[in-house]
Design an enzyme around this catalytic site. Structure first.
Site, mmCIF file in Angstrom:
data_model
loop_
_atom_site.group_PDB
_atom_site.id
_atom_site.type_symbol
_atom_site.label_atom_id
_atom_site.label_comp_id
_atom_site.label_asym_id
_atom_site.label_seq_id
_atom_site.Cartn_x
_atom_site.Cartn_y
_atom_site.Cartn_z
ATOM 1 N N HIS A 1 0.835 -1.203 0.000
ATOM 2 C CA HIS A 1 0.000 0.000 0.000
ATOM 3 C C HIS A 1 0.872 1.255 0.000
ATOM 4 O O HIS A 1 0.662 2.186 -0.770
ATOM 5 C CB HIS A 1 -0.904 -0.024 1.228
ATOM 6 C CG HIS A 1 -1.711 1.213 1.374
ATOM 7 N ND1 HIS A 1 -2.857 1.444 0.659
ATOM 8 C CD2 HIS A 1 -1.508 2.320 2.127
ATOM 9 C CE1 HIS A 1 -3.333 2.630 0.963
ATOM 10 N NE2 HIS A 1 -2.537 3.181 1.860
ATOM 11 N N GLU A 2 1.871 1.232 0.863
ATOM 12 C CA GLU A 2 2.745 2.387 1.057
ATOM 13 C C GLU A 2 3.447 2.783 -0.240
ATOM 14 O O GLU A 2 3.657 3.950 -0.517
ATOM 15 C CB GLU A 2 3.789 2.016 2.121
ATOM 16 C CG GLU A 2 4.283 3.165 2.948
ATOM 17 C CD GLU A 2 3.142 3.931 3.567
ATOM 18 O OE1 GLU A 2 3.187 5.160 3.444
ATOM 19 O OE2 GLU A 2 2.215 3.328 4.137
ATOM 20 N N ALA B 1 9.225 14.591 17.228
ATOM 21 C CA ALA B 1 8.959 15.694 18.161
ATOM 22 C C ALA B 1 8.773 17.008 17.383
ATOM 23 O O ALA B 1 7.890 17.813 17.701
ATOM 24 C CB ALA B 1 10.102 15.818 19.161
ATOM 25 N N TYR C 1 5.399 16.780 15.164
ATOM 26 C CA TYR C 1 4.132 16.811 15.895
ATOM 27 C C TYR C 1 4.064 17.962 16.907
ATOM 28 O O TYR C 1 3.349 17.876 17.892
ATOM 29 C CB TYR C 1 3.865 15.451 16.551
ATOM 30 C CG TYR C 1 3.786 14.336 15.518
ATOM 31 C CD1 TYR C 1 2.747 14.305 14.586
ATOM 32 C CD2 TYR C 1 4.760 13.351 15.448
ATOM 33 C CE1 TYR C 1 2.677 13.319 13.614
ATOM 34 C CE2 TYR C 1 4.698 12.345 14.477
ATOM 35 C CZ TYR C 1 3.657 12.335 13.570
ATOM 36 O OH TYR C 1 3.588 11.361 12.604
ATOM 37 N N GLY D 1 4.762 11.032 7.336
ATOM 38 C CA GLY D 1 5.283 9.887 8.104
ATOM 39 C C GLY D 1 5.084 8.571 7.386
ATOM 40 O O GLY D 1 4.231 8.446 6.513
ATOM 41 N N LEU E 1 9.241 4.682 14.797
ATOM 42 C CA LEU E 1 9.335 4.172 16.168
ATOM 43 C C LEU E 1 9.690 2.686 16.190
ATOM 44 O O LEU E 1 10.264 2.201 17.173
ATOM 45 C CB LEU E 1 8.046 4.446 16.940
ATOM 46 C CG LEU E 1 7.794 5.930 17.253
ATOM 47 C CD1 LEU E 1 6.473 6.101 17.996
ATOM 48 C CD2 LEU E 1 8.943 6.514 18.082
HETATM 49 P P1 ADP Z 1 5.424 8.308 11.558
HETATM 50 O O1 ADP Z 1 6.394 8.128 10.462
HETATM 51 O O2 ADP Z 1 3.990 8.213 11.128
HETATM 52 O O3 ADP Z 1 5.709 9.483 12.394
HETATM 53 P P2 ADP Z 1 6.366 6.705 13.772
HETATM 54 O O4 ADP Z 1 6.570 5.216 13.882
HETATM 55 O O5 ADP Z 1 7.576 7.548 13.923
HETATM 56 O O6 ADP Z 1 5.632 6.959 12.402
HETATM 57 O O7 ADP Z 1 5.301 7.125 14.840
HETATM 58 C C1 ADP Z 1 4.079 6.395 14.968
HETATM 59 C C2 ADP Z 1 2.940 7.328 15.347
HETATM 60 O O8 ADP Z 1 3.123 7.790 16.685
HETATM 61 C C3 ADP Z 1 2.878 8.583 14.502
HETATM 62 O O9 ADP Z 1 2.071 8.371 13.372
HETATM 63 C C4 ADP Z 1 2.316 9.619 15.421
HETATM 64 O O10 ADP Z 1 0.904 9.618 15.320
HETATM 65 C C5 ADP Z 1 2.709 9.144 16.817
HETATM 66 N N1 ADP Z 1 3.834 9.938 17.366
HETATM 67 C C6 ADP Z 1 5.133 9.573 17.381
HETATM 68 N N2 ADP Z 1 5.895 10.496 18.003
HETATM 69 C C7 ADP Z 1 5.040 11.471 18.389
HETATM 70 C C8 ADP Z 1 5.198 12.721 19.080
HETATM 71 N N3 ADP Z 1 6.408 13.132 19.522
HETATM 72 N N4 ADP Z 1 4.096 13.452 19.291
HETATM 73 C C9 ADP Z 1 2.882 13.032 18.889
HETATM 74 N N5 ADP Z 1 2.651 11.891 18.214
HETATM 75 C C10 ADP Z 1 3.718 11.119 17.971
#
Ligand code: ADP
Length: 358
Positions: free
Chosen positions: A145-146, A261, A264, A318, A323
């Site tokens: 999908h991505e 950080a 968001y 994202g 993560l």
């Molecule tokens: P992405 O590439 O979508 O940021 P991540 O695996 O880095 O994917 O993060 C997973 C989800 O966790 C993100 O889609 C976001 O919704 C949430 N997230 C991660 N870090 C933060 C943050 N510092 N503040 C708010 N939401 C966060």
């Protein structure tokens, strides 16, 4: 007379020897049975041995775990009964019992007929295997999908451009195409990074200067921070700290945390980056005052492709892999990653990694 007397004298002796031998044999057999029972008890799989008439002959420790106390246990015991009946009639029989959690549990129950009569039942908790399979299937679906989405968008944009004569429109479409291409490239980069980290473990184990590490991470994100009008506040490291591991992986993990950080947080915000000693680990902390994460999502954000809100993540470009990379790097460095977050107030991520011994 004398001869007969001697013979009858020896009979009790012989009986005594036989009794002694039989006793020794009994002790040996008992020890053997207890050894076999010990081996059965150490199996992670529940084993039940049933006699021909249906009487349970033996049950190992894992099988005793299904005591019938909860609803789930009752379902498993019902399945055991049902399959034992089939096995006693000479048929191999089995099924999976799904216990809807959370967490979801899947218990496999299999019964086989035994050659000398009776049946053997194996009860196995296969929840982890089922979970890993589901993650793998999701992973493939998500990758497809991505990558399909931006590639599809590129095709449409290119097709529109072919017949477009207005240069201004062509310029706009080309800019869009470039963003889509960058998005696909960023997904591929993240995927490659994740598989490199997953497959390779901690490739290197070298001392990594923590102050320098924080400096490099802040440097790497400075452009993105500027674009989002965020200030990265790097807090001075109190003492000389040295982590032990793979420098490239550590930079990648911390950069992902700082990138999130920044992404968001609202314009004008601050992101704090710090590190301190925590026993034989180094604790890296990335704190923001951004949008925060809803409590219900906190357990899942470290899964590959998991996004709190696809729409909001899409807006920030994202991939949902950041993560997952952080979690892998932490585990490659004998550490972990934790998060505290309040919606609307901000998030604090703490990643721990092995410190170098002085
Ligand atoms: P992405 O590439 O979508 O940021 P991540 O695996 O880095 O994917 O993060 C997973 C989800 O966790 C993100 O889609 C976001 O919704 C949430 N997230 C991660 N870090 C933060 C943050 N510092 N503040 C708010 N939401 C966060």
């Amino acid at each position: 007379m004398g001869l007969l007397q001697r013979r009858t004298d020896r009979v009790p002796d012989l009986i005594e020897v036989e009794v002694r031998e039989a006793r020794a044999e009994l002790l040996r057999l008992r020890a053997e049975v207890s050894r076999l029972q010990g081996a059965l008890d150490s199996l992670p799989i529940g084993v039940v041995l049933v006699e021909e008439g249906g009487l349970v002959r033996t049950r190992n420790e894992a099988a005793k775990g299904f005591s019938g106390a909860g609803h789930g246990d009752i379902l498993v015991l019902e399945a055991v009964d049902q399959h034992v009946q089939h096995a006693l009639q000479g048929r191999v029989s089995g099924s999976s019992v799904e216990l809807f959690g959370p967490p979801l549990k899947v218990i496999d129950v299999r019964a086989i007929p035994l050659r000398g009569g009776g049946a053997l039942v194996a009860i196995e908790d296969v929840s982890e295997r089922v979970r890993v399979d589901a993650v793998r299937t999701d992973f493939v679906a998500n990758i497809s999908h991505e990558l399909k989405t931006p590639v599809g968008a590129l095709a449409v944009l290119a097709e529109t451009m072919i017949d477009e004569e207005d240069l201004e429109v062509v310029h706009r479409l080309a800019t869009k195409a470039m963003h889509e291409a960058l998005r696909a490239a960023s997904s591929i980069d993240d995927l490659l990074e994740l598989s490199r980290i997953e497959l390779g473990g901690a490739a290197l184990s070298e001392p990594v200067d923590v102050d320098q590490l924080l400096h490099d991470v802040a440097e790497r994100l400075s452009e993105s921070a500027e674009q989002h009008q965020i200030r990265i506040q790097r807090e001075p490291v109190a003492q000389r700290l040295t982590a032990m591991g793979d420098r490239r992986q550590l930079v990648s993990a911390l950069a992902n945390l700082v990138d999130n950080a920044v992404k968001y947080s609202d314009a004008g915000g601050e992101v704090h980056l710090s590190a301190s000693a925590d026993g034989d680990r180094i604790a890296f902390v990335v704190r923001d005052h951004g949008i925060g994460i809803p409590a219900r999502d906190l357990d899942r954000i470290f899964e590959r492709f998991y996004r709190v809100d696809r729409a909001r993540s899409r807006g920030t470009g994202g991939t949902g892999l950041g993560l997952a990379i952080v979690r892998h790097v932490a585990s490659n460095h004998e550490g972990d990653v934790r998060v505290q977050s309040v919606e609307g107030e901000g998030s604090t991520f703490t990643m721990r990694a092995m410190a170098a011994t002085a």
